[in-house]
Design a protein around this motif. Structure first.
Motif, PDB file in Angstrom:
ATOM      1  N   GLU A   7       0.840  -1.214   0.000  1.00 45.46           N
ATOM      2  CA  GLU A   7       0.000   0.000   0.000  1.00 45.46           C
ATOM      3  C   GLU A   7       0.869   1.256   0.000  1.00 45.46           C
ATOM      4  OE1 GLU A   7      -3.947  -1.485   2.453  1.00 45.46           O
ATOM      5  OE2 GLU A   7      -2.167  -0.891   3.536  1.00 45.46           O
ATOM      6  N   ASP A  11       1.061   4.181  -3.033  1.00 45.72           N
ATOM      7  CA  ASP A  11       0.896   5.625  -2.836  1.00 45.72           C
ATOM      8  C   ASP A  11       2.174   6.376  -3.159  1.00 45.72           C
ATOM      9  OD1 ASP A  11      -1.583   5.174  -1.956  1.00 45.72           O
ATOM     10  OD2 ASP A  11      -1.184   5.507   0.175  1.00 45.72           O
ATOM     11  N   SER A  12       3.301   5.726  -2.941  1.00 48.07           N
ATOM     12  CA  SER A  12       4.569   6.447  -3.006  1.00 48.07           C
ATOM     13  C   SER A  12       5.680   5.541  -3.526  1.00 48.07           C
ATOM     14  CB  SER A  12       4.906   6.936  -1.584  1.00 48.07           C
ATOM     15  OG  SER A  12       6.207   7.418  -1.561  1.00 48.07           O
TER      16      SER A  12
END
Ligand SMILES: Cc1cc2nc3c(=O)[nH]c(=O)nc-3n(C[C@H](O)[C@H](O)[C@H](O)COP(=O)(O)O)c2cc1C
Length: 340
Positions: A7, A11-12
């Motif tokens: 996750e 996101d990054s």
């Protein structure tokens, strides 16, 4: 369980690496305000943390805006590493990384850092102890492609042990301990690790542009990119890299001279706020080098910053330096990769 590595990487996909004496709170705040999402702070000694060393506690200072944030532990004693890991989790960090890459002789002579690449059983004992101690946050390992061996096999062995002990990801810097920071990061060795394990592999080394990030991703198949020296004095780079990692056509963001001046002055302001006037003056000696790499006539500024402990004077010196710059200057450059 808090957020998983998958996750966080979704996101990054671009992560700021841990860097001793560089990735402090002011550095991270400046970087986050300009596009960095996920950051590490510098490695801390597990022994020192367990002893509640005040300087070590200070290295771990953070603020609510400074999230998500990973901490990194250095050590080789399973029991001490486990105790330190518990402290890190209780402090509210989002991710815990174990340092198996530090090449410094003083560290490896203690059996810590990159020395554990030569001792996969010992490394596995550390992984097991830490994994047993941490309940919610992901535990990962950051290592090099090998100690002396150039093939990448040592990194593969450590990554497999990490996976077997339940760690959540590995980061590979494609150099050996022996190389230190010489030569080039070997992206094919990172690809070898990627092919050998199912957990996410984060690639690292020599990324200073969108092209570098793309090449690292394409040549290794890595799941995320970790950037170190390329972020020093160039907090605009993260947004560009995030874009290309998501497959977008993102032209490299080139800050204006005014933005560069304002950012360096803001960095100084944060240094004073979070580190105190004296430490800020000392830290500005290297921070000024980062932001002025490749700019004309940077030497007198750097020399003058090194001669003063007065942050007001440092501010004036920076203002005068930028006021005298021509309208067009080279874009931000990676100072430590230039050998500055
Ligand atoms: C000044 C300096 C301090 C570093 N400190 C750490 C550290 O605390 N922990 C770590 O895992 N790596 C550390 N590294 C290694 C970097 O995180 C990174 O792996 C390496 O610089 C290669 O990436 P780059 O080419 O993007 O800089 C350090 C590197 C430098 C130059």
């Amino acid at each position: 369980m808090d957020r998983s590595v998958e996750e966080l990487l979704k996101d990054s996909p671009v992560i700021q690496s841990p860097m001793a004496a560089c990735t402090d709170l002011p550095f991270r705040l400046i970087a986050r305000e300009r596009g960095l999402a996920f950051s590490f702070l510098e490695m801390v000694s597990a022994q020192a943390l367990v002893r509640d060393n005040e300087k070590t506690r200070r290295l771990l200072q953070s603020t609510p805006q400074d999230r998500p944030l990973g901490a990194q532990l250095l050590g080789c004693d399973p029991a001490i590493m486990a105790e330190a890991a518990r402290i890190i989790e209780d402090m509210g960090f989002d991710w815990l990384d174990l340092n198996l890459g530090c090449p410094v002789r003083k560290v490896t002579a203690n059996g810590e850092g990159a020395a554990l690449l030569k001792e996969p059983d010992k490394a596995a004992a550390v992984f097991r102890a830490v994994k047993g101690a941490v309940k919610r946050i992901p535990v990962t390992v950051k290592t090099r492609k090998g100690f002396e061996d150039e093939s990448g096999d040592e990194a593969v062995a450590v990554a497999k042990r990490a996976e077997a002990e339940g760690l959540s990801a590995v980061t590979i810097h494609g150099r050996t301990q022996k190389q230190g920071y010489t030569g080039r990061s070997d992206y094919s060795a990172i690809g070898k690790v990627k092919a050998a394990v199912k957990i996410p592999v984060i690639g690292n080394g020599d990324v200073v542009s969108a092209q570098d990030a793309l090449r690292l991703k394409q040549e290794s198949g890595c799941d995320g990119v970790m950037i170190g020296r390329g972020g020093l004095g160039n907090p605009w780079i993260y947004r560009t890299l995030e874009g290309v990692m998501r497959g977008e056509e993102t032209p490299a963001y080139v800050p204006t001279v005014l933005e560069r001046r304002e950012t360096l002055l803001k960095h100084l302001e944060y240094e004073v706020q979070y580190c105190g006037e004296r430490q800020a003056a000392l830290n500005m000696r290297r921070i000024t080098v980062w932001y002025t790499a490749g700019l004309p006539n940077n030497k007198p500024l750097r020399a003058a910053v090194c001669r003063t402990m007065d942050c007001g004077e440092i501010r004036r010196l920076i203002e005068d330096f930028f006021a005298a710059l021509p309208e067009t200057v080279p874009p931000p450059q990676a100072p430590l990769l230039l050998g500055e």
